[in-house]
Motif scaffolding. Structure first.
Motif, PDB file in Angstrom:
ATOM      1  N   GLU A 198      11.467 -24.492 -15.077  1.00 52.93           N
ATOM      2  CA  GLU A 198      11.513 -23.137 -15.641  1.00 52.93           C
ATOM      3  C   GLU A 198      10.198 -22.393 -15.464  1.00 52.93           C
ATOM      4  O   GLU A 198      10.173 -21.153 -15.437  1.00 52.93           O
ATOM      5  CB  GLU A 198      11.853 -23.206 -17.129  1.00 52.93           C
ATOM      6  N   GLU A 208       8.503 -22.210 -12.894  1.00 51.99           N
ATOM      7  CA  GLU A 208       8.447 -21.590 -11.575  1.00 51.99           C
ATOM      8  C   GLU A 208       9.352 -20.362 -11.491  1.00 51.99           C
ATOM      9  O   GLU A 208       9.277 -19.607 -10.527  1.00 51.99           O
ATOM     10  CB  GLU A 208       8.862 -22.602 -10.502  1.00 51.99           C
ATOM     11  N   GLN A 209      10.196 -20.180 -12.480  1.00 46.74           N
ATOM     12  CA  GLN A 209      11.113 -19.041 -12.491  1.00 46.74           C
ATOM     13  C   GLN A 209      10.496 -17.922 -13.322  1.00 46.74           C
ATOM     14  O   GLN A 209      10.898 -17.657 -14.452  1.00 46.74           O
ATOM     15  CB  GLN A 209      12.471 -19.481 -13.036  1.00 46.74           C
ATOM     16  N   SER A 227       4.626 -25.416 -18.565  1.00 45.82           N
ATOM     17  CA  SER A 227       5.841 -25.507 -19.371  1.00 45.82           C
ATOM     18  C   SER A 227       6.212 -24.127 -19.878  1.00 45.82           C
ATOM     19  O   SER A 227       5.419 -23.180 -19.815  1.00 45.82           O
ATOM     20  CB  SER A 227       5.637 -26.475 -20.541  1.00 45.82           C
ATOM     21  N   VAL A 228       7.421 -24.041 -20.407  1.00 47.11           N
ATOM     22  CA  VAL A 228       7.931 -22.795 -20.962  1.00 47.11           C
ATOM     23  C   VAL A 228       8.029 -22.959 -22.469  1.00 47.11           C
ATOM     24  O   VAL A 228       8.531 -23.972 -22.964  1.00 47.11           O
ATOM     25  CB  VAL A 228       9.305 -22.435 -20.358  1.00 47.11           C
ATOM     26  N   GLY A 272      12.045 -18.800 -24.732  1.00 51.68           N
ATOM     27  CA  GLY A 272      11.514 -19.328 -23.473  1.00 51.68           C
ATOM     28  C   GLY A 272      10.906 -18.250 -22.609  1.00 51.68           C
ATOM     29  O   GLY A 272      11.018 -18.288 -21.383  1.00 51.68           O
ATOM     30  N   ASP A 273      10.277 -17.262 -23.246  1.00 51.84           N
ATOM     31  CA  ASP A 273       9.750 -16.123 -22.507  1.00 51.84           C
ATOM     32  C   ASP A 273       8.253 -16.224 -22.257  1.00 51.84           C
ATOM     33  O   ASP A 273       7.631 -15.257 -21.816  1.00 51.84           O
ATOM     34  CB  ASP A 273      10.047 -14.826 -23.263  1.00 51.84           C
ATOM     35  N   VAL A 296       5.192 -18.724 -20.490  1.00 52.28           N
ATOM     36  CA  VAL A 296       4.853 -19.884 -19.674  1.00 52.28           C
ATOM     37  C   VAL A 296       3.419 -20.280 -19.988  1.00 52.28           C
ATOM     38  O   VAL A 296       2.539 -19.418 -20.132  1.00 52.28           O
ATOM     39  CB  VAL A 296       5.043 -19.586 -18.171  1.00 52.28           C
ATOM     40  N   ARG A 354       6.662 -14.648 -19.064  1.00 57.12           N
ATOM     41  CA  ARG A 354       7.339 -14.932 -17.790  1.00 57.12           C
ATOM     42  C   ARG A 354       7.688 -13.640 -17.059  1.00 57.12           C
ATOM     43  O   ARG A 354       7.624 -13.587 -15.831  1.00 57.12           O
ATOM     44  CB  ARG A 354       8.608 -15.741 -18.045  1.00 57.12           C
ATOM     45  N   ARG A 398      13.425  -8.744 -14.778  1.00 56.88           N
ATOM     46  CA  ARG A 398      13.700 -10.154 -15.052  1.00 56.88           C
ATOM     47  C   ARG A 398      14.714 -10.674 -14.044  1.00 56.88           C
ATOM     48  O   ARG A 398      15.831 -10.172 -13.949  1.00 56.88           O
ATOM     49  CB  ARG A 398      14.229 -10.330 -16.470  1.00 56.88           C
ATOM     50  N   ASP A 406      17.836 -17.036 -13.134  1.00 56.91           N
ATOM     51  CA  ASP A 406      17.309 -18.360 -12.838  1.00 56.91           C
ATOM     52  C   ASP A 406      17.665 -18.753 -11.413  1.00 56.91           C
ATOM     53  O   ASP A 406      18.814 -18.671 -10.981  1.00 56.91           O
ATOM     54  CB  ASP A 406      17.869 -19.397 -13.811  1.00 56.91           C
TER      55      ASP A 406
END
Length: 422
Positions: free
Chosen positions: A288, A290-291, A325-326, A331-332, A334, A394, A401, A404
């Protein structure tokens, strides 16, 4: 004979191009001069129409020219900046030459009061200026009423005085503002040169610091390998050539403003360089992490590159850990953590230049709403470590946005050390 520095030459070229493209605007001053000439001319024509004696004509024309000269001074850009007593003295003189001739010429001199009304707005700040402006306009009703003229004439003289004051004030302020804008153009050009110079120095530091440190490291390794392991030395030479070509490509990207980087590619490069230095490397990059947006990926890759550069130049580490990590409820966010065990108090960088990488990283993260923390925690074995933690959104504000897995190699071109790079 004096010689200018390259920085001064750059500023002079930018300022010169700006001045050539935008010459000094003289039209507002011409309009101001024409306005003053028109009002003074009207008053001279009104007085001559009464057919006074030559002596009266000479005195009236001299007084009118004096009023015009005072108004020209008051309309200048520097007049409002003079001490208050200078402004008070000049306004007093203008009031004297405005009201005293009324005793001899009556309402024919009333149009000259418009100059005084405009000067009050120009030289007296705030509400006091507008109050005195109104007083000057109302004061013109006294000589008109004293001569027994109709109410319409009284209103006309008052209104024309106020209108003339507004016109002179507006034209004068326009001329002053144009002068200020033109004077600020050179400062704007100089600031643009300084910002571009800062961008170049920051990007060159961030991009080339790692490459040049790797070249030095591998050159020292090659020097040790040549007598014993010629084949491996040959392989290391190829990698040095590849790193050098990559550094050249980085310089070209900086020159044209293209500075996209990939955290995944930088992690592979860091593993290769650290392994050559005999440092144990642990890489843990969550998929995640990397996204992320292109901007965040570039900033995090820059953080990793600068962290490895600092490790090679300023420490004697035996192990290094890189984790991405996220975090966050959605999860917004990094988070990238780079830590090593190379804290040596008496170690000095022999280059003589400690650099400004950490400051550059903080500015980059601040620009996307991120945060950088540098500390020295205790490791599992109790030894002090050096840790750099970068947290960034992120998808920073203003970026789109992506879904994924939507990121492709076309958006983030691989940055491996390719011998075929130009």
């Amino acid at each position: 004979m004096s010689h200018s520095s390259p920085h001064e030459a750059d500023e002079a070229r930018v300022s010169g191009r700006s001045a050539a493209a935008f010459p000094v605007p003289r039209l507002p001053k011409v309009i101001l001069l024409a306005t003053l000439a028109s009002y003074t001319g009207i008053n001279i024509i009104n007085l001559i129409g009464q057919k006074p004696s030559p002596l009266v004509i000479a005195l009236s024309c001299t007084t009118i020219l004096l009023v015009g000269a005072l108004q020209w001074y008051h309309s200048g850009r520097r007049a409002p900046l003079t001490p208050w007593w200078v402004r008070a003295l000049s306004l007093s003189v203008q009031a004297l030459v405005t009201y005293l001739p009324l005793l001899f010429f009556g309402v024919l001199w009333g149009s000259m009061a418009g100059f005084l009304a405009g000067s009050m707005l120009l030289l007296v700040p705030g509400r006091w200026g507008w109050a005195l402006y109104g007083v000057v306009g109302l004061s013109m009703t006294i000589p008109v009423a004293a001569e027994g003229l109709p109410v319409v004439e009284v209103f006309y003289i008052c209104q024309s005085t106020l209108l003339a004051g507004l016109v002179l004030y507006g034209v004068s302020r326009l001329s002053s503002l144009v002068d200020e804008v033109h004077a600020a153009r050179a400062e704007t050009a100089r600031a643009a040169v300084m910002l571009e110079r800062l961008r170049l120095s920051r990007d060159l530091h961030d991009l080339l610091g790692f490459s040049l440190s790797a070249v030095v490291l591998k050159a020292e390794l090659i020097h040790r390998l040549i007598p014993l392991h010629s084949e491996r030395a040959s392989h290391e030479v190829e990698e040095v050539l590849s790193i050098s070509r990559q550094a050249l490509s980085d310089v070209r990207r900086v020159a044209r403003g293209y500075r996209e980087m990939s955290l995944k590619a930088e992690s592979s490069s860091a593993r290769s360089v650290l392994a050559a230095a005999g440092i144990d490397v642990t890489l843990d990059l969550a998929p995640e992490a990397e996204q992320v947006s292109q901007e965040t990926d570039t900033v995090l890759a820059t953080v990793l590159r600068e962290s490895i550069t600092n490790l090679l130049r300023h420490s004697k580490a035996s192990r290094c850990t890189v984790r991405a990590s996220v975090e966050g409820g959605d999860g917004d966010t990094v988070r990238l953590v780079v830590r090593n065990d190379g804290v040596v108090r008496d170690y000095l960088d022999r280059s003589g230049d400690s650099g400004s990488g950490i400051g550059n990283l903080r500015r980059r993260l601040d620009a996307i709403g991120g945060r950088l923390v540098v500390d020295e925690p205790r490791g599992e074995d109790g030894e002090r470590e050096f840790r750099i933690t970068a947290s960034a959104p992120r998808w920073p504000a203003g970026t789109r946005r992506e879904e994924d897995g939507a990121k492709s190699s076309a958006v983030f071109p691989p940055r491996q050390f390719d011998p075929q790079l130009p």
